[in-house]
Design an enzyme around this catalytic site. Structure first.
Site, short mmCIF file in Angstrom:
data_model
loop_
_atom_site.label_atom_id
_atom_site.label_comp_id
_atom_site.label_asym_id
_atom_site.label_seq_id
_atom_site.Cartn_x
_atom_site.Cartn_y
_atom_site.Cartn_z
N GLU A 166 21.15 -0.59 -24.99
CA GLU A 166 20.66 0.80 -24.83
C GLU A 166 21.49 2.05 -24.23
O GLU A 166 21.21 2.25 -23.11
CB GLU A 166 19.31 0.86 -24.31
N GLU A 364 14.98 -6.51 -29.71
CA GLU A 364 14.06 -6.33 -28.62
C GLU A 364 12.74 -5.94 -29.30
O GLU A 364 12.83 -4.87 -29.97
CB GLU A 364 14.18 -5.62 -27.43
#
Ligand code: BGP
Length: 460
Positions: A166, A364
């Site tokens: 991220e 995820e």
């Protein structure tokens, strides 16, 4: 089998160094921003739990990897802790850490669990943060050396590498929205950090390619699909801007090799453009990845602004849109986010149509629930809500794959309940429950369901 996946599909879970390793005396680890912030800004962490007390993967990795095999994982993502491997950020390598990561990798492979290794999961070494972290170009060079060290030490066995988890978050949460250390609130500095992270990513990919190792390299991104309240042009504009700032900025740079022109125009208009050189543009244009990981938790619903932003306030993407609280939305009240399984399908379609249908996987996806002990019956967390969550998301993913999406796997967040950035152990995400008082790790009903699903390559 109604929902069936390919036999080669990657199944497993994701975790990260800072959230799971914990500290033991004599491990030689240097301090990172989370070790520092969870002590110095302890009030910002739920129940004041610091990184020291995380789930002790450092100590228990052998038993933990056995637990992965017990529920039939064929792959697992974790990260290397930069400050554990190179305590001063640059220079001397910590031999204890080399031993630890070698053990983890060898143990995973011996258990037929493919290691997916990420190099950076929000965890800047403190010594480098003191030099400005990713605001400072020297830190890009330090990161490149760190990446090279990892490839040299572990690249003979690790076949799946990721440069960052991220990339937007350290910039957005650390330099604009006051959630991560150094708790700065300044858009231009955030934009600089994001740009430098993208450059660091490119440098690591370049080094990896030069080393000609037999593996793949990519990045993990959090794509939050944006939905406008209505088709009214004002709502559509709000959605376009939210997407531009939070998704296209990174996605286009990484996957298309260039920043969106529209973003440059807007930033120029508001005098928020970070310094981007011709060399940077070239580097971004000539870097490509092999495998994309997508973290998906929630949609972003937006509507037109109701009030004009305060021109004296700090510039932010939120100057262009308001959050839209959709009536009837389904919430995970523990985490305060909407649950929207179809989002995973929409992301898959976007990758397929806008980003060249690149190979990708769900890196995820998960549901964090507070007070899970209330669901313990006969010693097991009866987390049927997590099984339903999995089923719904997997059904949509499967549909996208039937329509041609190149999705290669699915990793749940997370393996064992872990410490989180701010929420510490408040919300539990694991397939295994961690009992904080005894340290015991017990499989939940969802873990057993996942095992069966992996063994059958799908579910009814
Ligand atoms: C992702 C992070 C993970 C993890 C997860 C759950 O964005 O990559 O590290 O923490 O979110 O979110 P949270 O822990 O904030 O509930």
């Amino acid at each position: 089998m109604k929902v069936e996946f390919p036999k080669t599909f990657f199944w497993g879970a994701a975790s990260s160094a800072t959230q799971a390793e914990g500290r033991v005396v004599g491990d030689g680890k240097g301090e990172n921003i989370w070790d520092y912030a969870s002590k110095e800004y302890n009030h910002r962490f739920y129940d004041g739990v610091t990184t020291e007390n995380t789930s002790l993967f450092y100590r228990d990795h052998q038993q933990d990897i056995q637990k992965m095999q017990d529920i039939s994982f064929n792959s697992f993502r974790t990260s290397i802790s930069w400050s554990r491997l190179i305590p001063n950020g640059t220079g001397k390598v910590n031999s204890e850490a080399v031993q630890f990561y070698n053990n983890v990798i060898d143990e995973l492979i011996a258990n037929k669990v493919e290691p997916f290794i990420n190099l950076y999961h929000f965890d800047m070494p403190m010594v480098l943060q003191e030099k400005g972290g990713f605001e400072n170009k020297e830190v890009i060079e330090a990161y490149k050396q760190y990446a090279k060290t990892c490839f040299e030490l572990f690249g003979d066995r690790v076949k799946y590498w990721f440069t960052f988890n991220e990339p937007m978050i350290p910039a957005e949460a650390g330099y604009l929205h006051d959630r991560h250390y150094p708790y700065v609130v300044d858009f231009k500095r955030a934009a600089t950090v994001l740009h430098n992270i993208i450059l660091a990513h490119c440098e690591a990919v370049k080094v990896y390619r030069e080393m000609k190792l037999a593996g793949k390299i990519g990045i993990i991104m959090d794509v939050i699909p944006v939905y406008p309240r209505s088709q009214n042009p004002a709502d559509l504009y709000a959605a376009e801007m939210a997407d531009l700032f939070y998704t296209k900025s990174v996605n286009d740079a990484i996957l298309k090799g260039k920043y969106p022109e529209r973003l440059r125009e807007v930033l120029e208009e508001y005098d928020q453009l970070p310094e981007v050189t011709e060399t940077d543009i070239q580097l971004i244009a000539t870097t490509s990845i092999d495998l994309l990981g997508i973290n998906y938790y929630r949609p972003r619903r937006v509507k037109a602004k109701e009030c004009l932003p305060n021109p004296q306030g700090v510039f932010s993407p939120e100057w262009f849109f308001d959050e839209y609280v959709m009536p009837g939305r389904r919430m995970n009240t523990s985490r305060g986010i909407e649950i929207y399984p179809k989002g995973i399908y929409d992301i898959a379609k976007k990758i397929q149509t806008e980003y060249g249908n690149i190979d990708w996987f769900v890196s995820e996806n998960g549901i964090g629930i507070e007070g899970e002990e209330a669901f313990i019956e006969e010693g097991i967390v009866q987390d049927d809500y997590r099984i339903d969550f999995l089923k719904e998301h997997l059904m949509y993913l499967n549909q996208a794959m039937d329509e041609g999406s190149n999705c290669l796997g699915y990793h749940m967040w997370t393996f064992v309940d872990c410490w989180s950035w701010g929420n510490a152990y408040k919300n539990r995400y694991g397939f295994y429950r961690l009992d904080l008082s005894t340290g015991a790790k017990t499989v939940k009903k969802s873990g057993l369901w996942f095992k069966e699903m992996i063994e059958n390559n799908g579910f009814d």
